[in-house]
Design an enzyme around this catalytic site. Structure first.
Site, PDB file in Angstrom:
ATOM      1  N   SER A 124      -9.095  -2.285   2.417  1.00 12.25           N
ATOM      2  CA  SER A 124      -7.672  -2.368   2.727  1.00 12.25           C
ATOM      3  C   SER A 124      -7.293  -1.303   3.741  1.00 12.25           C
ATOM      4  O   SER A 124      -7.876  -0.204   3.750  1.00 12.25           O
ATOM      5  CB  SER A 124      -6.895  -2.132   1.427  1.00 12.25           C
ATOM      6  OG  SER A 124      -5.557  -1.856   1.707  1.00 12.25           O
ATOM      7  N   TYR A 148      -5.310   2.583  -6.733  1.00 14.92           N
ATOM      8  CA  TYR A 148      -5.811   1.363  -6.085  1.00 14.92           C
ATOM      9  C   TYR A 148      -6.502   1.709  -4.772  1.00 14.92           C
ATOM     10  O   TYR A 148      -7.634   1.289  -4.502  1.00 14.92           O
ATOM     11  CB  TYR A 148      -4.643   0.392  -5.835  1.00 14.92           C
ATOM     12  CG  TYR A 148      -4.999  -0.715  -4.871  1.00 14.92           C
ATOM     13  CD1 TYR A 148      -5.819  -1.762  -5.273  1.00 14.92           C
ATOM     14  CD2 TYR A 148      -4.548  -0.698  -3.542  1.00 14.92           C
ATOM     15  CE1 TYR A 148      -6.180  -2.769  -4.391  1.00 14.92           C
ATOM     16  CE2 TYR A 148      -4.900  -1.701  -2.658  1.00 14.92           C
ATOM     17  CZ  TYR A 148      -5.712  -2.727  -3.079  1.00 14.92           C
ATOM     18  OH  TYR A 148      -6.081  -3.716  -2.200  1.00 14.92           O
ATOM     19  N   LYS A 152     -10.690   1.541  -3.306  1.00 20.43           N
ATOM     20  CA  LYS A 152     -11.199   0.935  -2.059  1.00 20.43           C
ATOM     21  C   LYS A 152     -12.038   1.952  -1.286  1.00 20.43           C
ATOM     22  O   LYS A 152     -13.122   1.643  -0.798  1.00 20.43           O
ATOM     23  CB  LYS A 152     -10.038   0.427  -1.195  1.00 20.43           C
ATOM     24  CG  LYS A 152      -9.265  -0.731  -1.811  1.00 20.43           C
ATOM     25  CD  LYS A 152     -10.152  -1.936  -2.025  1.00 20.43           C
ATOM     26  CE  LYS A 152      -9.436  -3.075  -2.708  1.00 20.43           C
ATOM     27  NZ  LYS A 152     -10.342  -4.147  -3.150  1.00 20.43           N
TER      28      LYS A 152
HETATM   29  P1  NAD Z   1      -5.892 -11.968  -6.105  1.00 17.96           P
HETATM   30  O1  NAD Z   1      -5.489 -11.210  -7.320  1.00 17.96           O
HETATM   31  O2  NAD Z   1      -5.152 -13.203  -5.760  1.00 17.96           O
HETATM   32  O3  NAD Z   1      -7.458 -12.330  -6.175  1.00 17.96           O
HETATM   33  C1  NAD Z   1      -8.392 -11.539  -6.867  1.00 17.96           C
HETATM   34  C2  NAD Z   1      -9.194 -12.489  -7.752  1.00 17.96           C
HETATM   35  O4  NAD Z   1     -10.185 -11.736  -8.418  1.00 17.96           O
HETATM   36  C3  NAD Z   1      -8.341 -13.162  -8.823  1.00 17.96           C
HETATM   37  O5  NAD Z   1      -8.637 -14.546  -8.856  1.00 17.96           O
HETATM   38  C4  NAD Z   1      -8.758 -12.463 -10.116  1.00 17.96           C
HETATM   39  O6  NAD Z   1      -8.664 -13.351 -11.223  1.00 17.96           O
HETATM   40  C5  NAD Z   1     -10.189 -12.076  -9.806  1.00 17.96           C
HETATM   41  N1  NAD Z   1     -10.708 -10.907 -10.510  1.00 17.96           N
HETATM   42  C6  NAD Z   1     -10.199  -9.655 -10.594  1.00 17.96           C
HETATM   43  N2  NAD Z   1     -11.014  -8.871 -11.307  1.00 17.96           N
HETATM   44  C7  NAD Z   1     -12.069  -9.622 -11.679  1.00 17.96           C
HETATM   45  C8  NAD Z   1     -13.250  -9.379 -12.411  1.00 17.96           C
HETATM   46  N3  NAD Z   1     -13.514  -8.190 -12.954  1.00 17.96           N
HETATM   47  N4  NAD Z   1     -14.133 -10.397 -12.577  1.00 17.96           N
HETATM   48  C9  NAD Z   1     -13.904 -11.623 -12.059  1.00 17.96           C
HETATM   49  N5  NAD Z   1     -12.794 -11.917 -11.356  1.00 17.96           N
HETATM   50  C10 NAD Z   1     -11.888 -10.926 -11.170  1.00 17.96           C
HETATM   51  O7  NAD Z   1      -5.852 -10.929  -4.885  1.00 17.96           O
HETATM   52  P2  NAD Z   1      -6.028 -11.176  -3.315  1.00 17.96           P
HETATM   53  O8  NAD Z   1      -4.734 -10.888  -2.665  1.00 17.96           O
HETATM   54  O9  NAD Z   1      -6.694 -12.462  -3.075  1.00 17.96           O
HETATM   55  O10 NAD Z   1      -6.995  -9.972  -2.965  1.00 17.96           O
HETATM   56  C11 NAD Z   1      -8.406 -10.120  -2.906  1.00 17.96           C
HETATM   57  C12 NAD Z   1      -9.035  -8.782  -2.597  1.00 17.96           C
HETATM   58  O11 NAD Z   1      -8.507  -8.287  -1.363  1.00 17.96           O
HETATM   59  C13 NAD Z   1      -8.744  -7.710  -3.639  1.00 17.96           C
HETATM   60  O12 NAD Z   1      -9.889  -6.911  -3.809  1.00 17.96           O
HETATM   61  C14 NAD Z   1      -7.635  -6.898  -3.006  1.00 17.96           C
HETATM   62  O13 NAD Z   1      -7.635  -5.573  -3.445  1.00 17.96           O
HETATM   63  C15 NAD Z   1      -8.013  -6.983  -1.528  1.00 17.96           C
HETATM   64  N6  NAD Z   1      -6.855  -6.771  -0.638  1.00 17.96           N
HETATM   65  C16 NAD Z   1      -5.741  -7.550  -0.788  1.00 17.96           C
HETATM   66  C17 NAD Z   1      -4.634  -7.317   0.037  1.00 17.96           C
HETATM   67  C18 NAD Z   1      -3.393  -8.137  -0.123  1.00 17.96           C
HETATM   68  O14 NAD Z   1      -2.350  -7.708   0.368  1.00 17.96           O
HETATM   69  N7  NAD Z   1      -3.421  -9.307  -0.768  1.00 17.96           N
HETATM   70  C19 NAD Z   1      -4.678  -6.313   1.022  1.00 17.96           C
HETATM   71  C20 NAD Z   1      -5.844  -5.564   1.157  1.00 17.96           C
HETATM   72  C21 NAD Z   1      -6.928  -5.803   0.319  1.00 17.96           C
HETATM   73  N1  UFG Z   2       9.395  -4.428   1.388  1.00 14.39           N
HETATM   74  C1  UFG Z   2      10.760  -4.552   1.206  1.00 14.39           C
HETATM   75  N2  UFG Z   2      11.212  -5.253   0.141  1.00 14.39           N
HETATM   76  C2  UFG Z   2      10.385  -5.835  -0.772  1.00 14.39           C
HETATM   77  C3  UFG Z   2       8.968  -5.718  -0.568  1.00 14.39           C
HETATM   78  C4  UFG Z   2       8.526  -4.994   0.513  1.00 14.39           C
HETATM   79  O1  UFG Z   2      11.539  -4.027   1.986  1.00 14.39           O
HETATM   80  O2  UFG Z   2      10.850  -6.461  -1.735  1.00 14.39           O
HETATM   81  C5  UFG Z   2       8.888  -3.703   2.570  1.00 14.39           C
HETATM   82  C6  UFG Z   2       8.035  -2.492   2.236  1.00 14.39           C
HETATM   83  O3  UFG Z   2       8.847  -1.344   2.057  1.00 14.39           O
HETATM   84  C7  UFG Z   2       7.120  -2.407   3.449  1.00 14.39           C
HETATM   85  C8  UFG Z   2       6.939  -3.874   3.855  1.00 14.39           C
HETATM   86  O4  UFG Z   2       8.037  -4.576   3.274  1.00 14.39           O
HETATM   87  O5  UFG Z   2       7.753  -1.746   4.493  1.00 14.39           O
HETATM   88  C9  UFG Z   2       5.635  -4.486   3.362  1.00 14.39           C
HETATM   89  O6  UFG Z   2       5.513  -4.268   1.956  1.00 14.39           O
HETATM   90  P1  UFG Z   2       4.448  -5.046   1.067  1.00 14.39           P
HETATM   91  O7  UFG Z   2       4.682  -4.633  -0.352  1.00 14.39           O
HETATM   92  O8  UFG Z   2       4.478  -6.498   1.374  1.00 14.39           O
HETATM   93  O9  UFG Z   2       3.050  -4.503   1.598  1.00 14.39           O
HETATM   94  P2  UFG Z   2       2.468  -3.025   1.700  1.00 14.39           P
HETATM   95  O10 UFG Z   2       2.246  -2.744   3.148  1.00 14.39           O
HETATM   96  O11 UFG Z   2       3.279  -2.065   0.936  1.00 14.39           O
HETATM   97  O12 UFG Z   2       1.062  -3.163   0.950  1.00 14.39           O
HETATM   98  C10 UFG Z   2       0.148  -4.243   1.197  1.00 14.39           C
HETATM   99  C11 UFG Z   2      -0.641  -4.522  -0.087  1.00 14.39           C
HETATM  100  C12 UFG Z   2      -1.539  -3.358  -0.413  1.00 14.39           C
HETATM  101  C13 UFG Z   2      -2.421  -3.047   0.775  1.00 14.39           C
HETATM  102  C14 UFG Z   2      -1.585  -2.810   2.014  1.00 14.39           C
HETATM  103  C15 UFG Z   2      -2.539  -2.703   3.192  1.00 14.39           C
HETATM  104  O13 UFG Z   2       0.255  -4.738  -1.171  1.00 14.39           O
HETATM  105  O14 UFG Z   2      -2.378  -3.725  -1.487  1.00 14.39           O
HETATM  106  O15 UFG Z   2      -0.725  -3.928   2.238  1.00 14.39           O
HETATM  107  O16 UFG Z   2      -1.872  -2.633   4.358  1.00 14.39           O
HETATM  108  F1  UFG Z   2      -3.131  -1.919   0.505  1.00 14.39           F
END
Ligand code: NAD
Ligand code: UFG
Length: 330
Positions: A124, A148, A152
């Protein structure tokens, strides 16, 4: 290739399954469904008209993971199986360290045992901490403000050391910026349980009338309009980035930012959503959210240079596809 997708029923994982299947790969999903539903994989099959092998297992369970590796000749692993709620990680740090680190250890150990050469990890942009934007892969990582983010950064280091210890084991560390949107079919997308933490699902739920008003967290940041700036990337672009990273992964450890390189403020996103969908999203400005940074966007040039990958879909596509999914989602 035969790819094990850990966390493949989740948001990014399910879109990546689609991209993998469309590129001709065979997909095996291991997911404990702690944050997803098995029906999502039926939708993946519907979109691609291809099959997916599914194991409902926790990938921290070494014996269960071992038996998947013993059954299938796996060529590569993509590890999405993490817990991802930043706020929850502050409340339950040990659950986050356990799940996100043990899953990485168990999956990479199985790769070393079974001679699987390719490992792609969901990292991330949060690992950059408060570096100066745009974030570049060569920057020293700064401490993140929550467990979290630490999971990572630690996973990245563990995988780097594992790859150093065994030259046949190659690792791609993909640092995602802000994934949003949904597959163009509207069949799969982001469906958070409870009240969404993230901006786009909050916006779509306000647009649908499920939530009253968007709360914009702060308008006094040193940004274009005072609201937080992020690098939003369409989830299908991100998914396709995984397929390319996997194909091109040959040796060593490679770190890539997967973002667009473009910063967008909260108010710009709200405006784009209105433009794309003809819906005005009501909002109010409230206090800053603790732990938020002002700006986060990528220098996306390395992925372009080395992988030939760039994000193709724009902010209007992201808003249109996110809304199409939300409209159809019950
Ligand atoms: P998500 O929660 O939709 O998907 C994660 C999946 O992993 C889920 O289906 C959950 O059931 C499964 N899971 C979690 N722990 C498990 C375990 N121990 N065994 C088996 N399955 C398990 O999340 P996502 O948004 O698809 O994110 C996927 C990955 O990307 C995560 O590692 C997250 O940290 C990373 N990531 C997400 C974002 C974001 O904004 N969505 C940003 C940066 C990194
Ligand atoms: N925000 C609002 N109102 C809301 C939600 C978010 O104003 O209800 C704003 C936040 O303050 C921020 C922007 O929208 O400025 C984006 O916020 P998000 O919560 O959508 O995303 P973040 O950038 O905070 O975090 C996301 C993921 C993290 C990841 C990160 C990596 O949630 O897991 O992106 O860039 F680590």
């Amino acid at each position: 290739m035969r790819i094990l997708v850990a966390g493949g029923a989740g948001y990014i994982g399910s879109h990546t399954c689609v991209a993998l299947l469309e590129a001709g790969h065979t997909v095996i999903v291991a997911d404990n469904l702690c944050n997803s539903k098995a029906e999502t994989l039926d939708k993946v099959k519907q979109i691609t008209d291809k099959d997916v092998t599914f194991y409902k297992v926790d990938v921290t369970d070494e014996a269960a993971v071992d038996s998947i590796f013993a059954t299938h000749q796996i060529d590569g692993v993509i590890h999405f199986a993490g817990l991802k709620a930043v706020g929850e990680s502050v409340e339950k740090p040990l659950a986050y360290y356990y799940n996100n680190l043990v899953s990485t250890i168990v999956l990479s150990k199985a790769c070393l045992k079974y001679g699987v050469r390719k490992f792609v990890f969901s990292s991330s942009a949060t690992v950059y901490g408060e570096n100066e934007v745009p974030f570049v892969e060569t920057m020293d990582l700064l401490p993140t403000t929550n467990p979290y983010g630490e999971t990572k950064a630690i996973s990245e280091r563990m995988l780097t050391d594992a790859a150093k210890s065994k030259s046949e084991f190659s690792v791609s560390l993909l640092r995602y910026f802000n994934p949003v949107g949904a597959h163009e079919s509207g069949l799969i997308g982001e469906a958070p349980t409870g009240i969404p933490n993230n901006l786009m699902p909050y916006v779509t739920q306000v647009a649908k009338g499920k939530l009253g008003k968007l709360r914009v967290f702060g308008n006094d940041y040193p940004t274009i309009d005072g609201t937080g700036v992020r690098d939003y990337i369409h989830v299908m672009d991100l998914a396709e980035g995984h397929v390319v990273a996997l194909d091109k992964l040959t040796s060593g450890v490679h770190i890539y930012n997967l973002g667009t390189g473009q910063g967008t403020s909260v108010l710009q996103l709200v405006q784009a959503f209105g433009e794309a969908n003809g819906i005005e999203v009501p909002y109010e400005i409230v206090d800053r959210r603790p732990g938020d940074i002002a700006e986060c966007y990528a220098d996306a040039s390395k992925a372009k240079r080395e992988l030939g990958w760039t994000a193709e879909r724009d902010l209007l596509d992201m808003c249109r596809d996110a809304w199409r999914f939300e409209k159809g989602y019950v």
